[in-house]
Design an enzyme around this catalytic site. Structure first.
Site, PDB file in Angstrom:
ATOM      1  N   GLU A 168       0.822  -1.268  -0.175  1.00 49.89           N
ATOM      2  CA  GLU A 168       0.002  -0.040  -0.095  1.00 49.89           C
ATOM      3  C   GLU A 168       0.923   1.246   0.132  1.00 49.89           C
ATOM      4  O   GLU A 168       1.177   1.599   1.123  1.00 49.89           O
ATOM      5  CB  GLU A 168      -0.989  -0.036   1.222  1.00 49.89           C
ATOM      6  CG  GLU A 168      -1.842  -1.086   1.279  1.00 49.89           C
ATOM      7  CD  GLU A 168      -3.196  -0.898   2.179  1.00 49.89           C
ATOM      8  OE1 GLU A 168      -4.145  -0.894   1.746  1.00 49.89           O
ATOM      9  OE2 GLU A 168      -2.930  -0.252   3.463  1.00 49.89           O
ATOM     10  N   GLY A 174      -6.590   6.467   0.497  1.00 46.47           N
ATOM     11  CA  GLY A 174      -7.498   7.641   0.671  1.00 46.47           C
ATOM     12  C   GLY A 174      -7.315   8.853  -0.130  1.00 46.47           C
ATOM     13  O   GLY A 174      -7.984   9.845   0.104  1.00 46.47           O
ATOM     14  N   GLY A 235     -10.124   0.366   1.315  1.00 45.33           N
ATOM     15  CA  GLY A 235     -10.542   1.337   2.226  1.00 45.33           C
ATOM     16  C   GLY A 235     -11.928   1.962   1.895  1.00 45.33           C
ATOM     17  O   GLY A 235     -13.059   1.271   1.907  1.00 45.33           O
ATOM     18  N   GLY A 236     -11.860   3.216   1.441  1.00 51.31           N
ATOM     19  CA  GLY A 236     -13.109   3.773   1.052  1.00 51.31           C
ATOM     20  C   GLY A 236     -14.149   3.189   0.187  1.00 51.31           C
ATOM     21  O   GLY A 236     -15.381   2.986   0.445  1.00 51.31           O
TER      22      GLY A 236
HETATM   23  P1  PGA Z   1      -8.372   3.465   0.170  1.00 48.33           P
HETATM   24  O1  PGA Z   1      -7.429   2.729   1.689  1.00 48.33           O
HETATM   25  O2  PGA Z   1      -8.589   2.411  -0.419  1.00 48.33           O
HETATM   26  O3  PGA Z   1      -9.083   4.225   1.057  1.00 48.33           O
HETATM   27  O4  PGA Z   1      -7.247   4.097  -0.416  1.00 48.33           O
HETATM   28  C1  PGA Z   1      -6.600   1.540   1.641  1.00 48.33           C
HETATM   29  C2  PGA Z   1      -6.416   1.138   2.920  1.00 48.33           C
HETATM   30  O5  PGA Z   1      -5.821   1.962   3.517  1.00 48.33           O
HETATM   31  O6  PGA Z   1      -6.302  -0.052   3.247  1.00 48.33           O
END
Ligand code: PGA
Length: 252
Positions: A168, A174, A235-236
């Site tokens: 990541e 995010g 995440g989102g």
């Molecule tokens: P995101 O978060 O998809 O909102 O970018 C990913 C994560 O932190 O696991």
């Protein structure tokens, strides 16, 4: 490679009604079919775990924690043991998420201890690594990731399929920015090579390497098609059943 894993990291979002509605909506979609070709996992806020298990019912959606402590029990106010997560029905736990590393000052040594505790408790740790934007701009993304992999993963042993790695990039979490398929391919290849060197061919072949960072329905198919991408940590977009489902369905 193992079946791909699409994992939802709900982070500190939602109350009980939101969580149960989301879990029930996913279970309904799974029941209605057609089923995606990947495994599904949701990681809700810890107090919701039993409720989410209940809402999922007999649907094949695994549940996991977002963090655990390295110790089995004791005077650690506010922390959760891996054993407790397993006891309430978790099969997985995220460790070393960049938000834990930055908000709570967790080092790779801490992450390794948590990953090992998770495995002792019978959980599959999802061990997160990733470079900052500064690291990438300075041309040291791969060096940073190599260092995190070498220090955060459990000691080698008979580990095949026992842990998952999540790449990541911190700058993609995010933010709506995603790494390019070329960058993802380069990092995933490097992680796979490190796994081969550290754990042997069988473990490297059986270990899912997830990509995470602004995975959405419209970029998931492209990312999931990259070589050595064994799924996504979302995440989102995991907070909307429709989006999470679309991501799962985009697995080849
Ligand atoms: P995101 O978060 O998809 O909102 O970018 C990913 C994560 O932190 O696991």
């Amino acid at each position: 490679m193992a079946r791909k894993l699409i994992a939802g990291n709900w982070k500190m979002n939602g109350l009980s009604a939101d969580g149960t509605a989301l879990a029930s909506a996913l279970a309904d979609r799974l029941e209605a079919g057609p089923a995606p070709s990947c495994d599904l996992l949701v990681c809700p806020p810890a107090p919701l775990l039993p409720l989410i298990k209940q809402a999922i019912g007999s649907a094949t959606i695994a549940v996991g924690g977002q963090d655990c402590h390295a110790k089995e029990s004791g005077a650690h106010t506010g922390d959760l043991s891996a054993r407790l997560l397993a006891d309430v029905g978790c099969s997985h736990v995220i460790v070393g998420h960049s938000e834990r590393r930055s908000d709570h000052g967790e080092s790779s040594a801490d992450v390794k201890a948590k990953a090992e505790a998770a495995m002792v408790a019978g959980l599959v740790p999802i061990i997160c690594v990733g470079e900052t934007e500064e690291d990438r701009n300075a041309g040291r993304a791969l060096t940073v990731i190599q260092d995190q992999i070498e220090r955060s993963l459990p000691e080698a042993g008979s580990n095949a399929g026992a842990f998952v790695v999540a790449y990541e990039p911190v700058w993609a979490i995010g933010t709506g920015k995603t790494a390019t398929p070329q960058d993802v391919a380069e990092v995933h290849r490097a992680i796979h090579t490190l796994l081969q060197a550290g754990f042997g061919e069988a473990t490297a072949a059986a270990t899912n390497i997830l990509y995470g960072g602004s995975v959405k329905p419209d970029n998931a198919a492209e990312l999931m098609a990259v070589e050595q991408v064994g799924g996504a940590l979302v995440g989102g977009a995991s907070l909307k059943a429709e989006d999470f489902w679309a991501i799962a369905r985009s697995c080849p």
